[in-house]
Structures are given as structure tokens and as C-alpha cells.
Design a protein around this motif. Structure first.
Motif, PDB file in Angstrom:
ATOM      1  N   ASN A  76       0.933  -1.314   0.071  1.00 19.95           N
ATOM      2  CA  ASN A  76      -0.058  -0.107  -0.104  1.00 19.95           C
ATOM      3  C   ASN A  76       0.896   1.306   0.063  1.00 19.95           C
ATOM      4  OD1 ASN A  76       0.930  -0.482   2.855  1.00 19.95           O
ATOM      5  ND2 ASN A  76      -0.793   0.781   3.324  1.00 19.95           N
ATOM      6  N   TRP A  77       0.453   2.273  -0.772  1.00 20.57           N
ATOM      7  CA  TRP A  77       1.138   3.463  -0.790  1.00 20.57           C
ATOM      8  C   TRP A  77       0.706   4.451   0.657  1.00 20.57           C
ATOM      9  CZ3 TRP A  77       5.160   5.680  -3.147  1.00 20.57           C
ATOM     10  CH2 TRP A  77       5.185   6.948  -3.161  1.00 20.57           C
ATOM     11  N   ASN A  78       1.990   4.656   1.368  1.00 19.93           N
ATOM     12  CA  ASN A  78       1.951   5.436   2.620  1.00 19.93           C
ATOM     13  C   ASN A  78       2.884   6.369   2.779  1.00 19.93           C
ATOM     14  OD1 ASN A  78       4.214   4.027   3.810  1.00 19.93           O
ATOM     15  ND2 ASN A  78       2.789   2.155   3.807  1.00 19.93           N
TER      16      ASN A  78
ATOM     17  N   ALA B 105      -1.236   9.055  -6.848  1.00 20.28           N
ATOM     18  CA  ALA B 105      -1.155   7.860  -6.348  1.00 20.28           C
ATOM     19  C   ALA B 105      -2.744   7.084  -6.376  1.00 20.28           C
ATOM     20  CB  ALA B 105      -1.309   7.976  -4.707  1.00 20.28           C
ATOM     21  N   PRO B 106      -2.516   5.693  -6.231  1.00 18.35           N
ATOM     22  CA  PRO B 106      -3.732   5.076  -6.493  1.00 18.35           C
ATOM     23  C   PRO B 106      -4.943   5.253  -5.856  1.00 18.35           C
ATOM     24  CG  PRO B 106      -2.351   3.438  -5.454  1.00 18.35           C
ATOM     25  CD  PRO B 106      -1.489   4.959  -5.706  1.00 18.35           C
ATOM     26  N   ARG B 107      -6.114   5.312  -6.088  1.00 12.13           N
ATOM     27  CA  ARG B 107      -7.444   5.544  -5.621  1.00 12.13           C
ATOM     28  C   ARG B 107      -8.495   4.371  -6.144  1.00 12.13           C
ATOM     29  NH1 ARG B 107      -7.849  11.770  -7.090  1.00 12.13           N
ATOM     30  NH2 ARG B 107      -5.814  12.542  -6.159  1.00 12.13           N
TER      31      ARG B 107
ATOM     32  N   GLU C 241      -6.988   1.029  -9.591  1.00 18.10           N
ATOM     33  CA  GLU C 241      -5.870   1.886 -10.064  1.00 18.10           C
ATOM     34  C   GLU C 241      -4.492   1.411  -9.142  1.00 18.10           C
ATOM     35  OE1 GLU C 241      -8.080   6.193 -10.827  1.00 18.10           O
ATOM     36  OE2 GLU C 241      -6.563   5.850  -8.966  1.00 18.10           O
TER      37      GLU C 241
ATOM     38  N   TYR D 281       2.100  -0.439  -5.968  1.00 16.15           N
ATOM     39  CA  TYR D 281       1.280   0.165  -5.031  1.00 16.15           C
ATOM     40  C   TYR D 281      -0.178   0.302  -5.257  1.00 16.15           C
ATOM     41  CZ  TYR D 281       5.898   1.651  -2.970  1.00 16.15           C
ATOM     42  OH  TYR D 281       7.270   1.516  -2.857  1.00 16.15           O
TER      43      TYR D 281
ATOM     44  N   ASP E 122      -3.917   1.245  -3.229  1.00 16.94           N
ATOM     45  CA  ASP E 122      -4.556   2.102  -1.971  1.00 16.94           C
ATOM     46  C   ASP E 122      -4.564   0.859  -0.903  1.00 16.94           C
ATOM     47  OD1 ASP E 122      -7.757   1.766  -1.717  1.00 16.94           O
ATOM     48  OD2 ASP E 122      -7.024   1.238  -3.576  1.00 16.94           O
ATOM     49  N   THR E 123      -4.753   1.557   0.398  1.00 18.84           N
ATOM     50  CA  THR E 123      -4.740   0.719   1.579  1.00 18.84           C
ATOM     51  C   THR E 123      -5.813  -0.357   1.546  1.00 18.84           C
ATOM     52  OG1 THR E 123      -3.444   2.365   2.868  1.00 18.84           O
ATOM     53  CG2 THR E 123      -4.626   0.616   4.158  1.00 18.84           C
TER      54      THR E 123
ATOM     55  N   THR F  57      -7.614  -1.783  -1.085  1.00 21.57           N
ATOM     56  CA  THR F  57      -7.329  -2.695  -2.032  1.00 21.57           C
ATOM     57  C   THR F  57      -6.254  -3.615  -1.679  1.00 21.57           C
ATOM     58  OG1 THR F  57      -8.098  -1.079  -3.636  1.00 21.57           O
ATOM     59  CG2 THR F  57      -6.853  -2.954  -4.507  1.00 21.57           C
TER      60      THR F  57
END
Length: 841
Positions: free
Chosen positions: A110-112, A126-128, A132, A181, A183-184, A186
Motif C-alpha cells: 500500500n502507498w503510505n 497515487a492509486p485510488r 488503480e 502500489y 491504496d490501503t 485494496t
């Protein structure tokens, strides 16, 4: 002298290049680890040691509530949950695997905020949402990915199809991992299988709070010993240890080959100074006559060697840095990105290069220097190059025979050993003493072997061939030393060729005898087989059966009370058709009965286990079981040696479904008469999963042969330096020999020897010396290889195979090496002015 300096330069360059390259890799990983770890990391206790659980396809997890607990700890500025999984495969629209080919992992997470320490978004965002994803810039560049491209991520929970919304670039060097990456939400749902889970928590300290204090505060908040807590330094040290062990192995292997090059260079330098001293005999005699003492003469030669070593080493240090940069560029083409910004030249590297190169040069030249110091003033009245002391020759021959005899005895004892460890020690002793013995006895062998080779190679060239033979035999000590340099490299080539060929032949023989499965499915990256791939294979047409092969960890207690941590092979009952195991007691199929198991014969002998005995098996991820030994398999072979078998059904009774490992290999057998159509069906069924190789037995054997071949080619490449230095030695010997024989060559030209005949004579002399070294090296290497194979036979590799095409090819290639080495000396000899040559002193 220039060629001698080149030999020193090459050897020092190899050493310094290795040190700079490995130091740079260490720096690269250190920088990466330093910025990617948070002040304190909280992870599940089950992941102790930094290991995930790749055999289940999902990492260990902790609840999202842990993040809230951590936030309440004193000194915590922030805490966020992270998701990381390495059991994924990412493919593009063409179904091509985007993972690294250098062994680096494919990482999904996850992107953080913690990722911003090492990466920044340079394109897109960033993915949403679940459709994505974001990729790292290196992967995007390598595979020509752009925003909007759809990628498929294959995970144990299913496939994730998403389009690239952003591209993130590393602010430090990426050693080659492919990273995606989500989103959290997903990442939790698709990588971990459920919402509200994380693989770790990144904790940031408030200003003025140290990492150790923060770790103690977090431990108090979440419960001491409940989770694994690491400071940034501890996490970096753990990662560095894992990478460092691999880098150290690589470094010492490369330094070992550099040592071989230095050993070969010793002969070159020794020969060069021996011939120089011989040519200066009259000059040294005159110096002694006008008052120079032996110490001054010795010192002058040592200083000459010292200067040669310093110049060669200094140039070698510079060349080593260039070599390291070249290796970095090569690794970049293979997918491991190393930046020259991280180029690391420790102060010890040039010091090691200078000291090592200088010492080796001086030591190599010391015996010729000592011989120069013993030249008497009366030598000024004699011709240069006086013959050596015959008594010294006899002593040398006797010593060589003794050393060779000791080495031969060591090889015999190694071949006769019934245990690998003592046998390996005898083998090392045998290799060392036979090598030294052959080096010492080389001048004695030169007479007989060169005459034998001359009868085949040189006699067809008539009088020119006979002259070349006599020139090669004129100074057996020099011929022996020149050939010895080539002998060392070719002995290692022959030894490794025999061992590699024997390993392939043994494995092929064992596959033919033991493997009944028609197709083998597994990942080169050791990834487990995801359920959807297994299901696809089981649905393929024209298959008789599919067998899943798993490994589970357990503690096994024998009837004698001894306990042992072991891995059990958990398979379907059809495995008995896929692999034919020789039995000591019982039937293999009986081991797959309910509540049954098998053990290997070595374990059974050690613990006095027999069929019918009851074993206590405490499954690491499940409950304890009482299982009866229904079969004892023979450990004579190499396939599944020592394996303990349990049926999948039995293991499922004691291991919860969510803790059951995924198969790491699938075996399949075609229905009768359907081999071709079944093979095509298996390939089609698994076409969507490029991380898995589908191989029939022919493919498997070819892959095994290719893997061994690639390894041998890499070793041959490393040995090439030693062989190049040996070729320089042949060139040097011939060049100095031409200078030494200047007057003789002039007289021969005066009585009718043509330029063409002169060049041919020198080329033939070089060829016979090279073939002499090749014959000794290949014979010695085949002896070493055959002995090593006898030790491998103790591990089940029982077939000895001599790769005659390789051996013959290397021997023939040595003749071309000799021709190449003689080109410049022969050309220079042919250009000599006859009158000037006759007038030469």
C-alpha cells in the motif's frame, strides 16, 4: 617488463575491482535500508527473523487495532499500517512477467507516508480505488509502461486488474526489485484476503525521543513480547545481514579467482627475471669484478622488481575502479540498478592492491635476484645463460616426485572415503600436493612429454620442427615454469567440466530411473503455486492425475525420545506413481494411509525406527499427532533423500485450512496414449501464469544441463583472467628467448634459414610449450574431477562422465593459444638485421 607489469595490473585490477564492486553494492543497500525503515516497526511475532510465510502465499498479519494501540504510546508522533507481500506476480497486457530476472523480489503493497522516504511520484498520482495502481519508474522504463496501461497482479487471493495511475521514482538506488502500489483498502482486501489487517506498523518518534526509548514505550502499549519490535537500526542490520551473506560469498569467490591469477602471474614474473638475470650474467660478473658485492647485486634486482610491482599495482588500482564501473553497467543491463553516485572506494582497497601486487612481484623475483647475487666475477669471461646446476635439478626432481606421490595418495584416500567430510579434506590435500608436485616436477616431465608431442606435432615440419623441439628442450626449467602457468588454469577447467558433466549425467540417470511423472510445474523464483493455477491444471484435458507437493514444518519425536525439527513432504497418494522410491521396509503407498507416515533409512538407522513404531509429530502451524511408521524409504538416491511422507488428508486433520501451505510444485501424469495432447493442454491451462514453468522430462533435463552449463561458463569466464596471464607468460618467455638467441638467430639466417622458416620455428616452439601445459593441466584436472565425483557419489550422484568434446576442444584451443602467443615474438625475430644479430654480444 611491460608484459610483466600488465600481468600485475590485471591481477590487481581483479582484486580492486571486486572490492570496489562489492563495497558499492553494500553502500547501495545500506542507503536503501537506512531510509526505508521507520523509527520503530511493529510486525507479527510469527514473522520473527524478518521471514514472511511465502509457502502460504500471504504474509503474517496483525489487526488494524494495533495501530490505534501504538498511537497511544508515549513519544509516538505518528503510526500507520503497512501492507507488503512478496508472493505476487505482475504481468502486462502481453502476459509477460514484469519481475526481476536477477533474483530481486516483486513487491506489492500500500502507498503510505513511509514510502515517501525513498520514493516520490514523478508522473500521475497515487492509486485510488481497486482499479488503480502505481509502479516504480525503473520497472516502467524497462518494460515501456505508461499511465493508463492495465496490469494484472496474480496473488493467492485472486487476480487484481488495475490501470497505472502513477509512476514513482526512487530517491535512492533501487537494486532491482519490481514494486507496485495499491491504496490501503485494496491492498488489504486483495493481498491479505480481508479488510482491517496489516503486515506491519510504521511508528515515528516525536522530537527528542530516541528509537530505543520509543521501542520500550510501544512495547508497554501493545504488550511486551506480543509483537516483534525493531528500531530502524535493528531492521537495517537484519536486512544488511541477509544481503551481506550473499555479497560476502560473491566477494570471496571472485577474490579466489584473483588469487589464481596472481599464482599464474608468479610464474610469469619468475621466468622473466630468471631470463633477465641469465642474459646479464656477464654484466653482473663485470660489476662484481669492479667491486659490487652480492648484496648490492641482489638489491638491484629486488629494487627493479619493486618498481615493476609498484607501477603495475598502481595502474591495476585504477583499472580495478574501471572494472567495477563496468560490472555495475553490466548488472544494470541485467536489471540490477547500481548508480555510480554510490561508487565506494575504501582507503583499504588501493592499499591492498598496492601491497599485494608489490609483494607478489618482489617475492616472485627474489629467487632470480638471489641467483644474480651469487654470480662470480669469473662469469664475465663466460657466455650468458649458463646451464643450471644438475644437482639442483636432481633434488628438484626428487622433491617433485615425493610431493606428487603424497598428492596422489590424498586423491586415492578421497576416492575411497565412505564419508563426505573426511573425503573432502583428503581431496583438498590431494589437489594441493599434486598441483605443487607437478609444478616442481615440470622440468623433469618436459623432456619426455615435449619429445612425445613433437613426434606428432613438430616432426611433419622437418628440420624447422626439430629446431623448435630442441629450443623447447634447451631449458627444461624455463619450459616447465611457462607451461605450469597455463597448466593451473586448464586443470581447473578440466576438473569443473568433469564434475559438471557428472552431475548432469547422474541427475539425468536418476530422473530416468525414479521419476514417473510426465510434467513438472514449479516457479523458478520458488513462489508457491496459487490455487487458481492449481485449479487450472487440474482442469486440463487428457491428464491421468495431478499431484500437489507441499512441505510443512514439524517437530518429530522418535520412539527413543529424541526430538528433531524437520520438514515433512505432504503429498497426494498419487505421488507414489510420480516418483518411484526404493523401499527398505513397508510399502510407499501405505505411508499415505490415515494416521500413517514414512521415514528415511538414515533417520531410521540413527534412531532405531522400524515399521509399526509410533511417532509424535507436532505440526508447527497446527496440533500434535501420533502417526505410525508405515514405510521406510531408501536414502541411496538423491531425489527426496531423507524425505518423510504424510498424505495431504492426514495433514489437513491437524493443520487449519488457513495455515496449510500452498504447493511449491505440481506433478502431472498423462493418460495412456495422450502424452502429446496432454502436454499441449497443460501448457494452455497455465498460459495465464507465466511465473510457472511447465516441463516434461526432456525439458527438465535440458534445463538442468543449461543451468550447470551457465554456471560453468561463469566460472570459465573468471578463470579466463588466469589463462590470459598465462598467455602473457608464453609471450614473455618467447620474446626474451628471441633476445637471448639473437646471435644464434643471426648465424642461422646467415647459413640459409629464411624469415618464414624462422617465424615458423618460433611459432612451433610456442605451440609445443602450450600443448605441454595443456596436457599436464587437463590430465591433472580430470584426475581431480574424477576423485570429486567419487565424493559426490556418496550424495547419490554416481555417474562419472568425462566431457571428451570439451577436453579435446580445450587441448586443440591450446595450440591456437600457442600460435597467438608467438605472433609478436616471431614477427620481431623475422625483422632482425642478420649482420647486427651476428655482431650481438
Amino acid at each position: 617488463m611491460a608484459l610483466s607489469a600488465v600481468a600485475v595490473l590485471l591481477s590487481v585490477a581483479f582484486v580492486c575491482g571486486t572490492l570496489v564492486f562489492t563495497d558499492t553494492m553494500n553502500t547501495t543497500f545500506d542507503k536503501l535500508f537506512a531510509v526505508t525503515n521507520s523509527d520503530v516497526t511493529v510486525s507479527p511475532k510469527a514473522a520473527e527473523g524478518g521471514e514472511g510465510v511465502p509457502d502460504r502465499g500471504k504474509p503474517e498479519v496483525l489487526a488494524a487495532s494495533v495501530v490505534e494501540q501504538v498511537k497511544k504510546a508515549d513519544g509516538v508522533k505518528g503510526a500507520e499500517g503497512g501492507v507488503v507481500s512478496m508472493s505476487v506476480t505482475v504481468v502486462n497486457a502481453k502476459n509477460e512477467n514484469l519481475g526481476s530476472t536477477t533474483g530481486a523480489p516483486t513487491i506489492a503493497g500500500n502507498w503510505n507516508d513511509n514510502e515517501l522516504k525513498s520514493m516520490k511520484i514523478t508522473s500521475g498520482r497515487a492509486p485510488r480505488g481497486p482499479t488503480e495502481m502505481m509502479v516504480d519508474a525503473d520497472t516502467a522504463e524497462k518494460h515501456h509502461l505508461k499511465l493508463g496501461d492495465e496490469l494484472r497482479t496474480i496473488a493467492v487471493t485472486g487476480d487484481i486488474r488495475a490501470r497505472i495511475s502513477g509512476i514513482a521514482t526512487f530517491t535512492v538506488t533501487n537494486p532491482g526489485a519490481a514494486i507496485v502500489y495499491f491504496d490501503t483498502a485494496t491492498a488489504q482486501e486483495k493481498l491479505l484476503g480481508a479488510p482491517g489487517l496489516f503486515t506491519h506498523v510504521n511508528v515515528t518518534a516525536k522530537d527528542g525521543v530516541g528509537d530505543e526509548q520509543l521501542k520500550q514505550n510501544v512495547a508497554a502499549a501493545v504488550g511486551a513480547g506480543t509483537y516483534k519490535l525493531q528500531t530502524a537500526k535493528e531492521a537495517a542490520d537484519a536486512n544488511r545481514k541477509d544481503v551481506g551473506s550473499f555479497l560476502n560469498v560473491m566477494k570471496y569467490v571472485m577474490l579466489g579467482f584473483a588469487g589464481i591469477a596472481f599464482l599464474v602471474g608468479i610464474f610469469l614474473i619468475f621466468n622473466t627475471f630468471s631470463m633477465l638475470v641469465a642474459q646479464r650474467t656477464r654484466e653482473i660478473g663485470l660489476m662484481r669484478a669492479i667491486g659490487a658485492d652480492s648484496g648490492q647485486v641482489l638489491g638491484s634486482v629486488v629494487v627493479e622488481a619493486l618498481l615493476l610491482g609498484l607501477v603495475g599495482s598502481l595502474l591495476g588500482v585504477g583499472a580495478g575502479v574501471g572494472l567495477a564501473v563496468g560490472l555495475m553497467k553490466l548488472m544494470g543491463q541485467m536489471g540490477m540498478h547500481l548508480s555510480t553516485d554510490d561508487l565506494t572506494i575504501a582507503w583499504t582497497t588501493p592499499v591492498v592492491g598496492l601491497v599485494l601486487g608489490t609483494i607478489v612481484t618482489v617475492v616472485s623475483a627474489f629467487i632470480p635476484a638471489r641467483r644474480a647475487g651469487k654470480v662470480s666475477p669469473m662469469a664475465a669471461l663466460r657466455d650468458a645463460g649458463t646451464p643450471g646446476d644438475k644437482k639442483a635439478g636432481r633434488v628438484r626432481a626428487a622433491l617433485g616426485l615425493v610431493l606428487t606421490g603424497i598428492g596422489g595418495a590424498g586423491l586415492f584416500l578421497a576416492a575411497a572415503a565412505d564419508k563426505a567430510v573426511p573425503g573432502s579434506l583428503w581431496l583438498a590435500l590431494g589437489v594441493l600436493f599434486t598441483l605443487i608436485g607437478f609444478i616442481v616436477i615440470g622440468p623433469l616431465l618436459a623432456g619426455g612429454v615435449v619429445r612425445l608431442l613433437s613426434g606428432v606435432v613438430l616432426r611433419p615440419f622437418g628440420s624447422v620442427g626439430r629446431l623448435a623441439e630442441r629450443n623447447a628442450l634447451r631449458n627444461p626449467r624455463r619450459t616447465g615454469a611457462t607451461a605450469a602457468a597455463l597448466m593451473i588454469g586448464l586443470a581447473l577447467v578440466a576438473c569443473l567440466s568433469v564434475v559438471g558433466s557428472s552431475m548432469v549425467a547422474s541427475a539425468t540417470d536418476e530422473l530416468d530411473k525414479s521419476v514417473g511423472a510426465d510434467y513438472i510445474v514449479q516457479s523458478q523464483a520458488q513462489q508457491p503455486v496459487v490455487p487458481q493455477a492449481e485449479q487450472a491444471l487440474r482442469g486440463a484435458k487428457d491428464l491421468d492425475h495431478v499431484t500437489a507437493y507441499r512441505l510443512v514444518k514439524a517437530k518429530i519425536t522418535a520412539p527413543d525420545g529424541s526430538a528433531k525439527d524437520a520438514e515433512l513432504s505432504v503429498n497426494d497418494p498419487t505421488y507414489v506413481q510420480d516418483v518411484r522410491r526404493k523401499m527398505v521396509a513397508g510399502e510407499h503407498a501405505a505411508a499415505y494411509g490415515n494416521g500413517a507416515m514414512s521415514v528415511g533409512s538414515l533417520y531410521a538407522d540413527e534412531h532405531h525406527v522400524k515399521v509399526g513404531d509410533e511417532m509424535t509429530v507436532a505440526f508447527t502451524d497446527g496440533r500434535s499427532a501420533k502417526l505410525k511408521v508405515a514405510a521406510i524409504t531408501s536414502d541411496e538416491g538423491n531425489i527426496d533423500k531423507g524425505a518423510m511422507y504424510v498424505s495431504t488428508a492426514t495433514a489437513q486433520q491437524y493443520i487449519p485450512a488457513d495455515r496449510m501451505p500452498l504447493p511449491f510444485m505440481l506433478l502431472a501424469k498423462a493418460a495412456d496414449g495422450k502424452a502429446d495432447s496432454a502436454y499441449a493442454a497443460v501448457k494452455t491451462a497455465l498460459a495465464e501464469y507465466p511465473q510457472y514453468q511447465v516441463r516434461n522430462q526432456t525439458d527438465y533435463k535440458k534445463d538442468l544441463q543449461d543451468q550447470v552449463g551457465q554456471l560453468l561458463n561463469m566460472v570459465y569466464g573468471l578463470l579466463a583472467l588466469a589463462i590470459i596471464v598465462a598467455v602473457l607468460g608464453v609471450v614473455n618467455t618467447l620474446a626474451l628467448s628471441v633476445v637471448e638467441r639473437t646471435r644464434e638467430i643471426g648465424l642461422m639466417r646467415a647459413i640459409g634459414l629464411s624469415r618464414r622458416q624462422l617465424r615458423r620455428m618460433i611459432r612451433l616452439e610456442s605451440v609445443v610449450i602450450a600443448l605441454f601445459g595443456a596436457l599436464l593441466g587437463l590430465g591433472l584436472g580430470m584426475g581431480w574431477g574424477a576423485t570429486a565425483q567419487q565424493l559426490l557419489a556418496l550424495q547419490g550422484l554416481k555417474v562419472l562422465e568425462i566431457p571428451w568434446p570439451t577436453i579435446i576442444g580445450v587441448f586443440a584451443g591450446s595450440a591456437f593459444v600457442g600460435l597467438f602467443a608467438a605472433l609478436v615474438p616471431a614477427f620481431r625475430a623475422g625483422r632482425m638485421n642478420v649482420l647486427n644479430a651476428i655482431a650481438s654480444e
